[in-house]
Design a protein around this motif. Structure first.
Motif, PDB file in Angstrom:
ATOM      1  N   TRP A 210      -2.741   0.623  -7.217  1.00 40.30           N
ATOM      2  CA  TRP A 210      -1.914   1.346  -6.255  1.00 40.30           C
ATOM      3  C   TRP A 210      -2.682   2.564  -5.766  1.00 40.30           C
ATOM      4  O   TRP A 210      -3.777   2.854  -6.245  1.00 40.30           O
ATOM      5  CB  TRP A 210      -0.557   1.739  -6.849  1.00 40.30           C
ATOM      6  CG  TRP A 210      -0.640   2.550  -8.106  1.00 40.30           C
ATOM      7  CD1 TRP A 210      -1.011   2.122  -9.338  1.00 40.30           C
ATOM      8  CD2 TRP A 210      -0.388   3.949  -8.241  1.00 40.30           C
ATOM      9  NE1 TRP A 210      -0.998   3.155 -10.236  1.00 40.30           N
ATOM     10  CE2 TRP A 210      -0.601   4.294  -9.590  1.00 40.30           C
ATOM     11  CE3 TRP A 210       0.027   4.950  -7.352  1.00 40.30           C
ATOM     12  CZ2 TRP A 210      -0.437   5.581 -10.066  1.00 40.30           C
ATOM     13  CZ3 TRP A 210       0.203   6.239  -7.834  1.00 40.30           C
ATOM     14  CH2 TRP A 210      -0.025   6.550  -9.178  1.00 40.30           C
ATOM     15  N   MET A 211      -2.107   3.253  -4.775  1.00 43.47           N
ATOM     16  CA  MET A 211      -2.767   4.404  -4.151  1.00 43.47           C
ATOM     17  C   MET A 211      -1.953   5.664  -4.425  1.00 43.47           C
ATOM     18  O   MET A 211      -0.733   5.688  -4.235  1.00 43.47           O
ATOM     19  CB  MET A 211      -2.909   4.195  -2.640  1.00 43.47           C
ATOM     20  CG  MET A 211      -3.673   2.931  -2.238  1.00 43.47           C
ATOM     21  SD  MET A 211      -5.404   2.931  -2.737  1.00 43.47           S
ATOM     22  CE  MET A 211      -6.037   4.208  -1.651  1.00 43.47           C
ATOM     23  N   TRP A 212      -2.660   6.696  -4.877  1.00 44.40           N
ATOM     24  CA  TRP A 212      -2.026   8.003  -5.065  1.00 44.40           C
ATOM     25  C   TRP A 212      -2.460   8.920  -3.930  1.00 44.40           C
ATOM     26  O   TRP A 212      -3.650   9.032  -3.629  1.00 44.40           O
ATOM     27  CB  TRP A 212      -2.445   8.601  -6.406  1.00 44.40           C
ATOM     28  CG  TRP A 212      -2.016  10.029  -6.594  1.00 44.40           C
ATOM     29  CD1 TRP A 212      -0.762  10.526  -6.451  1.00 44.40           C
ATOM     30  CD2 TRP A 212      -2.850  11.147  -6.944  1.00 44.40           C
ATOM     31  NE1 TRP A 212      -0.728  11.877  -6.687  1.00 44.40           N
ATOM     32  CE2 TRP A 212      -2.009  12.283  -7.006  1.00 44.40           C
ATOM     33  CE3 TRP A 212      -4.207  11.290  -7.218  1.00 44.40           C
ATOM     34  CZ2 TRP A 212      -2.483  13.555  -7.328  1.00 44.40           C
ATOM     35  CZ3 TRP A 212      -4.684  12.543  -7.542  1.00 44.40           C
ATOM     36  CH2 TRP A 212      -3.836  13.669  -7.600  1.00 44.40           C
ATOM     37  N   HIS A 213      -1.520   9.579  -3.311  1.00 42.07           N
ATOM     38  CA  HIS A 213      -1.824  10.523  -2.238  1.00 42.07           C
ATOM     39  C   HIS A 213      -1.886  11.925  -2.834  1.00 42.07           C
ATOM     40  O   HIS A 213      -0.871  12.515  -3.197  1.00 42.07           O
ATOM     41  CB  HIS A 213      -0.783  10.429  -1.115  1.00 42.07           C
ATOM     42  CG  HIS A 213      -0.849   9.125  -0.393  1.00 42.07           C
ATOM     43  ND1 HIS A 213      -1.750   8.873   0.620  1.00 42.07           N
ATOM     44  CD2 HIS A 213      -0.151   7.965  -0.568  1.00 42.07           C
ATOM     45  CE1 HIS A 213      -1.602   7.634   1.056  1.00 42.07           C
ATOM     46  NE2 HIS A 213      -0.631   7.058   0.350  1.00 42.07           N
ATOM     47  N   ASP A 214      -3.103  12.419  -2.958  1.00 42.64           N
ATOM     48  CA  ASP A 214      -3.372  13.703  -3.591  1.00 42.64           C
ATOM     49  C   ASP A 214      -2.917  14.831  -2.658  1.00 42.64           C
ATOM     50  O   ASP A 214      -3.474  14.998  -1.570  1.00 42.64           O
ATOM     51  CB  ASP A 214      -4.880  13.824  -3.869  1.00 42.64           C
ATOM     52  CG  ASP A 214      -5.240  15.063  -4.667  1.00 42.64           C
ATOM     53  OD1 ASP A 214      -4.384  15.960  -4.785  1.00 42.64           O
ATOM     54  OD2 ASP A 214      -6.387  15.127  -5.168  1.00 42.64           O
TER      55      ASP A 214
ATOM     56  N   GLU B 143      -7.014  16.825   2.157  1.00 46.57           N
ATOM     57  CA  GLU B 143      -6.638  16.812   3.574  1.00 46.57           C
ATOM     58  C   GLU B 143      -5.964  15.485   3.921  1.00 46.57           C
ATOM     59  O   GLU B 143      -6.348  14.434   3.402  1.00 46.57           O
ATOM     60  CB  GLU B 143      -7.884  16.992   4.452  1.00 46.57           C
ATOM     61  CG  GLU B 143      -8.560  18.351   4.325  1.00 46.57           C
ATOM     62  CD  GLU B 143      -7.687  19.463   4.874  1.00 46.57           C
ATOM     63  OE1 GLU B 143      -6.909  19.200   5.813  1.00 46.57           O
ATOM     64  OE2 GLU B 143      -7.771  20.590   4.345  1.00 46.57           O
ATOM     65  N   PRO B 144      -4.963  15.519   4.818  1.00 47.37           N
ATOM     66  CA  PRO B 144      -4.320  14.262   5.263  1.00 47.37           C
ATOM     67  C   PRO B 144      -5.357  13.313   5.844  1.00 47.37           C
ATOM     68  O   PRO B 144      -6.252  13.726   6.590  1.00 47.37           O
ATOM     69  CB  PRO B 144      -3.336  14.735   6.335  1.00 47.37           C
ATOM     70  CG  PRO B 144      -3.044  16.169   5.976  1.00 47.37           C
ATOM     71  CD  PRO B 144      -4.330  16.710   5.409  1.00 47.37           C
ATOM     72  N   GLY B 145      -5.252  12.056   5.476  1.00 48.29           N
ATOM     73  CA  GLY B 145      -6.219  11.053   5.898  1.00 48.29           C
ATOM     74  C   GLY B 145      -7.317  10.843   4.880  1.00 48.29           C
ATOM     75  O   GLY B 145      -7.975   9.805   4.874  1.00 48.29           O
ATOM     76  N   ASP B 146      -7.531  11.866   4.012  1.00 46.89           N
ATOM     77  CA  ASP B 146      -8.540  11.757   2.960  1.00 46.89           C
ATOM     78  C   ASP B 146      -7.893  11.897   1.592  1.00 46.89           C
ATOM     79  O   ASP B 146      -8.568  12.160   0.595  1.00 46.89           O
ATOM     80  CB  ASP B 146      -9.609  12.840   3.154  1.00 46.89           C
ATOM     81  CG  ASP B 146     -10.805  12.642   2.224  1.00 46.89           C
ATOM     82  OD1 ASP B 146     -11.198  11.473   2.017  1.00 46.89           O
ATOM     83  OD2 ASP B 146     -11.318  13.651   1.697  1.00 46.89           O
TER      84      ASP B 146
END
Length: 465
Positions: free
Chosen positions: A233-237, A241-244
């Protein structure tokens, strides 16, 4: 492409230089015959030895002849090879023993600035014992005993070469580790994260909160043990920065930790066994504790198992939203961990709530940072500058009035970081001093609270003690 380090093989005629050259390059590129002087020109090839990649040079047999003669010109080629090498292997014939030409070569090499590793070839069986002892008089310390023909002693040759061969460099100047493929580290690779703990610690609830869905995590998956499952799965840190901000995680869950059992002892055995399976596939292990029950002996056993396997460990206290006397509880758990897991100081201890989700982002950020430290490799120069300062600040003891001489330190591997300490009489180095070095490595070189392993290597030569 970065240039490979260079290893030159030198010695008098017919000691097995070309045989060793062929062994290292994995092909019969050099002619081999019992007749002395078969090799005349320098022959080069790309070699690999237990993960070390280097350029090896096979030289002509060194002979004490006039420079204008053919043997003299061959000797000049050998001298040029040694001058360009990062390290030279000085081969002697253990079965034939040391002859005057060996001694002449040794005198020349002692004036060279190139590091020298003495190698006693043809050392299989007992016939070479006398030659091995004689070689100690050449002044290069304990020889590496090997048989180039039969491939014996290559591990010892690896150990001897490693300190003198700098890692290759990336275009940005950072080191490329000489590691096995499974130890290669990429920050963009999925973080293999295992969440383990006792039954009822809230593990399944935490996993469901992380995934953002109610999900029963059970069942088999190819490549993972029957009672475990891996989820990508993907974690959004939130700190990126948004997109990275998307970071890959492979979550390894131990579904079998909640098996039914008639007695508590059996349940504990099943829980520990399943946790061990998950540890095998993880880079970072999260040990989940129940804030309403505190730290128990089974938690320490699971934590110790993770550290023994060389995995990076984070301790996370769940159900913090309902914890009573939080400050006292936190300090008590941290103190018990320091005492029960004394081999690791400063281990991360975090708090989360699987119900509200508070603390999960912090846990994941610490897990990524911990993996980076667990995968860190220190350059040889930086490491030995630190080592010299550490020894100067706190010299090793002298048991029985005989000084322990510490020569140099090298990092042999990563994931977990492993170091080899070379010196004389290191078998008598106290554990307290080894802990001093390990704690300094963690503190000063960016390893934090990950497992660090230190191996001691002493010469076999009794006169080098």
């Amino acid at each position: 492409m970065p240039s490979l380090p260079v290893v030159a093989i030198i010695g008098r005629p017919n000691v097995g230089k070309s045989t060793l050259f062929n062994r290292l390059v994995g092909k019969k590129l050099a002619l081999v015959d019992d007749t002395p002087g078969v090799t005349r020109d320098r022959r080069e090839g790309d070699a690999t030895l237990i993960g070390i990649d280097f350029r090896v040079i096979d030289t002509a047999g060194y002979e004490d002849e006039d420079a204008a003669s053919l043997p003299g010109r061959m000797r000049q080629q050998t001298e040029a090879a040694v001058a360009q090498a990062d390290v030279a292997l000085f081969l002697v014939d253990a079965r034939a023993g040391i002859v005057p030409l060996d001694e002449e070569i040794a005198r020349w090499l002692r004036g060279s600035t190139t590091p020298i590793v003495l190698v006693a070839n043809k050392a299989e069986g007992k016939a070479g014992n006398d030659g091995i002892l004689e070689s100690l008089a050449l002044g290069f310390g304990d020889p590496v005993e090997l048989s180039a023909e039969h491939g014996e002693g290559l591990v010892e040759l690896f150990d001897a070469l490693l300190p003198f061969i700098e890692p290759e460099k990336n275009p940005d100047g950072t080191d490329i580790p000489n590691a096995d493929p499974e130890e290669e580290y990429s920050p963009d690779a999925p973080l293999k994260l295992a969440i383990i703990g006792r039954p009822n610690a809230g593990k399944s609830t935490l996993i469901n909160k992380i995934l953002g869905e109610e999900r029963l995590i059970t069942g088999p998956e190819a490549g993972i043990t029957r009672d475990s499952i891996a989820i990508d799965w993907m974690w959004h840190d939130p700190d990126r920065e948004p997109g990275d901000d998307a970071r890959k995680v492979r979550l390894i869950d131990t579904a079998g930790m909640r098996k039914r059992a008639n007695v508590q002892e059996k349940l504990e055995k099943l829980a520990v066994a399943d946790a061990l399976h998950a540890i095998d596939f993880a880079e970072v292990v999260v040990l989940l504790l129940d804030a309403t029950r505190g730290l128990e002996s089974q938690d320490l056993r699971i934590a110790d198992a993770a550290l023994q396997e060389g995995r990076a460990l984070i301790v996370v206290i769940n159900k913090w939203d309902v914890a009573e006397n939080g400050s006292s509880l936190f300090n008590g758990i941290k103190g018990a961990l320091e005492e029960g897991l004394s081999q690791i100081k400063g281990m991360p201890v975090l708090t989360v709530s699987a119900i509200t989700g508070k603390g999960i982002d912090t846990m994941l950020k610490v897990a990524f940072d911990t993996r980076e430290a667990w995968s860190r490799r220190v350059g040889t120069g930086e490491l030995n500058r630190w080592f010299e300062r550490a020894v100067e600040a706190n010299p090793p003891p002298a048991p029985g009035g005989k000084r322990i001489k510490l020569r140099y330190l090298t990092q042999a591997k990563t994931r977990p970081p492993g170091f080899v300490l070379f010196g004389t009489r290191v078998d008598q180095l106290p554990m307290s001093y080894q802990r001093y070095l390990i704690n300094g490595i963690r503190r000063d070189l960016g390893f934090g609270a990950v497992p660090v392993r230190l191996t001691l290597r002493a010469p076999k030569n009794p006169f080098d003690r």
